[in-house]
Every structure is written in structure tokens, then in C-alpha cells.
Design a protein around this motif. Structure first.
Motif, PDB file in Angstrom:
ATOM      1  N   CYS A  69       0.870  -1.279  -0.137  1.00  0.00           N
ATOM      2  CA  CYS A  69       0.171  -0.062  -0.041  1.00  0.00           C
ATOM      3  C   CYS A  69       0.996   1.374   0.078  1.00  0.00           C
ATOM      4  CB  CYS A  69      -0.984  -0.105   1.172  1.00  0.00           C
ATOM      5  SG  CYS A  69      -2.082  -1.310   1.107  1.00  0.00           S
ATOM      6  N   LEU A 170      -2.648  -0.440   6.287  1.00  0.00           N
ATOM      7  CA  LEU A 170      -2.996  -1.911   5.860  1.00  0.00           C
ATOM      8  C   LEU A 170      -2.001  -2.569   4.999  1.00  0.00           C
ATOM      9  CD1 LEU A 170      -6.657  -1.231   4.440  1.00  0.00           C
ATOM     10  CD2 LEU A 170      -6.251  -2.046   6.623  1.00  0.00           C
ATOM     11  N   GLY A 174      -5.304  -4.264   1.015  1.00  0.00           N
ATOM     12  CA  GLY A 174      -5.591  -2.764   1.303  1.00  0.00           C
ATOM     13  C   GLY A 174      -5.664  -2.315  -0.059  1.00  0.00           C
ATOM     14  N   ASP A 178      -9.781  -2.772  -0.106  1.00  0.00           N
ATOM     15  CA  ASP A 178     -10.055  -1.513   0.613  1.00  0.00           C
ATOM     16  C   ASP A 178     -10.089  -0.269  -0.616  1.00  0.00           C
ATOM     17  OD1 ASP A 178     -10.417   0.079   3.013  1.00  0.00           O
ATOM     18  OD2 ASP A 178      -8.755   1.274   2.345  1.00  0.00           O
ATOM     19  N   TYR A 224      -6.647  -8.393   6.897  1.00  0.00           N
ATOM     20  CA  TYR A 224      -7.242  -6.946   6.484  1.00  0.00           C
ATOM     21  C   TYR A 224      -8.073  -6.533   7.655  1.00  0.00           C
ATOM     22  CZ  TYR A 224     -10.500  -4.355   3.755  1.00  0.00           C
ATOM     23  OH  TYR A 224     -11.379  -3.387   3.345  1.00  0.00           O
ATOM     24  N   ARG A 228      -7.905  -3.031   9.604  1.00  0.00           N
ATOM     25  CA  ARG A 228      -8.767  -1.899   9.120  1.00  0.00           C
ATOM     26  C   ARG A 228      -9.582  -1.330  10.458  1.00  0.00           C
ATOM     27  NH1 ARG A 228     -14.108  -1.982   5.573  1.00  0.00           N
ATOM     28  NH2 ARG A 228     -14.576   0.117   6.071  1.00  0.00           N
TER      29      ARG A 228
END
Length: 246
Positions: A69, A170, A174, A178, A224, A228
Motif C-alpha cells: 500500500c 493496511l 489494502g 479497501d 485486513y 482496518r
């Protein structure tokens, strides 16, 4: 190339010298007639990933903080394109891949993202069946509801002005789950099941049980969800896989 190309293809890399050449060759062969750039993110590589990228004319961005990420965030911030395309170094792309993405966006100006599946290019047979089953289910849900519930991080294209950033707290998920969730909040996301990418099966080298119960359940879904909810990295990145089926 113009200062603002139509597409920026962002490829995060951690020691991907052995795979990156094939990815960049497939991007060089795209039949898309417009301008696009390739941005390769050096995420603490200790091999010649950056040299390979420069040899193919890609821009190299250095991101010292580990994690996919963080790497995609840095690459997207550095990208100049109107549309950002999330891609991967261990993945190859059919010559009409980018043209199909472009056609998807041009079909309706309200579309904020065009996403698609991936298929395993090698590895054990069960992995290829698993991939087909997974994205077959995703396609069925999309046809029934119009909702893109999942896409491969090798195959997510989005308008720059619809991007709200990656959650760098994340790890796994992610840049897929996400990011897709964020894009759906911005507008219409189109899932194109007929435009897959072809990725390495190296992650499957440890066998079916490991990949289902450790990689998928622990390193992906649990990591995850917990990270999160916590808003930070409670669980870290899964181990890198470098086994080669080729």
C-alpha cells in the motif's frame, strides 16, 4: 509523450528483477494508440529491479517504507496520468488489455473505475481452478447486482480525481478490497470479466492447505479486517514468495 498521459500504470516492486522484464515487455506490446507511462516503485529492492525498469523506459520511484500500500501510494502520487492503473511485476498483459480499459471508461463518463480478474499463468492445477471459480463468482454477483465485489490488484484502473488514497496502515487486501470499497463510494465501478491479467502462481508453491488456511484466512482476510478496524498495522505483511514455476 504529453505531460499528462491518458494512463499511468503503477507497478510496486520488491526484488522483482526476475519477473519484471516479462511484465514490461507485455506492456510495450499494447495496441492502445494513446499515451501512457509506466511507473515502477522500488520498495527496498536489493536486486536490479530499478535497472530493468529504466532499461524499458519506465519511471522509477523509490519508497523506503515497506508494504504494497505504501508502494502504490507513492507510485500514484508520482503518476501524471488521468487514469491510474494498478498492475504487478509478476503479471503479463494481453495486447488489447489497455485498449479494453480505455473503452470501458469511454462508455460512460460517470464510470470512476474499470476493474477485472486475474488468472494464474502457471503453478498447480488446483490454483488455476480456484482462480476461475473465484472470479466466476465475482462475475455472477456483478451480473446480478451491478456491484463489483472484488478485483485483482493486478487489474484495477481508476480516475485520478476519484482516488482518495491508499490506507497505508493496511497490508494484504489494502490495495484490492479497501481500494475497491473506496472507489465504489465515488461512483460506478465496472467489472470486465473478459479482460483478465495473467499472474504468477508462485504464491501457491506451499500447497492448497497453506494457501487456503494461512495465506487466505490469516494473512489476507483476518489481517485486513483487524488492521482496518484498528486503524493501524496490528498484523504485518505476509512473507514474500519467490518460488518460480517457470
Amino acid at each position: 509523450m504529453t505531460d499528462t498521459p491518458r494512463f499511468s500504470i503503477v507497478i510496486p516492486c520488491y526484488n522483482e528483477e526476475g519477473y519484471l522484464t516479462d511484465a514490461l515487455l507485455s506492456l510495450r506490446k499494447q495496441d492502445y494508440g494513446g499515451d501512457f507511462e509506466v511507473v515502477v516503485v522500488d520498495n527496498n529492492c536489493t536486486d536490479d529491479t530499478a535497472g530493468v525498469a529504466r532499461d524499458f523506459g519506465a519511471r522509477v520511484v523509490v519508497e523506503p517504507t515497506p508494504g504494497v500500500c505504501n508502494a502504490r501510494q507513492a507510485g500514484t502520487l508520482a503518476a501524471r496520468g488521468e487514469i491510474i492503473v494498478s498492475a504487478d511485476a509478476d503479471t503479463v498483459y494481453e495486447k488489447d488489455w489497455l485498449s479494453r480499459i480505455d473503452a470501458g471508461f469511454r462508455a460512460d463518463e460517470r464510470i470512476v473505475a474499470v476493474v477485472g480478474p486475474c488468472a494464474y499463468a502457471d503453478g498447480p492445477r488446483w490454483g488455476r481452478h480456484f482462480g476461475r471459480g473465484l472470479f466466476g463468482a465475482v462475475n455472477a454477483v456483478y451480473k446480478a447486482t451491478g456491484r463489483a465485489v472484488y478485483a485483482s490488484a493486478t487489474n484495477i484502473a481508476f480516475r485520478r480525481d476519484a482516488w482518495t488514497g491508499y490506507d497505508t496502515g493496511l497490508t494484504q487486501g489494502g490495495d484490492e478490497l479497501d481500494q475497491l470499497r473506496r472507489l465504489r463510494q465515488q461512483g460506478r465501478v465496472v467489472y470486465d470479466h473478459a479482460n483478465p491479467t495473467y499472474t504468477s502462481g508462485r504464491r501457491l508453491a506451499r500447497g492448497f492447505m497453506y494457501n487456503v488456511f494461512v495465506s487466505l484466512v490469516v494473512h489476507y482476510l483476518l489481517t485486513y479486517t483487524v488492521n482496518r478496524i484498528a486503524g493501524r498495522r496490528v498484523f504485518g505483511q505476509a512473507p514474500a514468495f519467490r518460488e518460480d514455476f517457470r
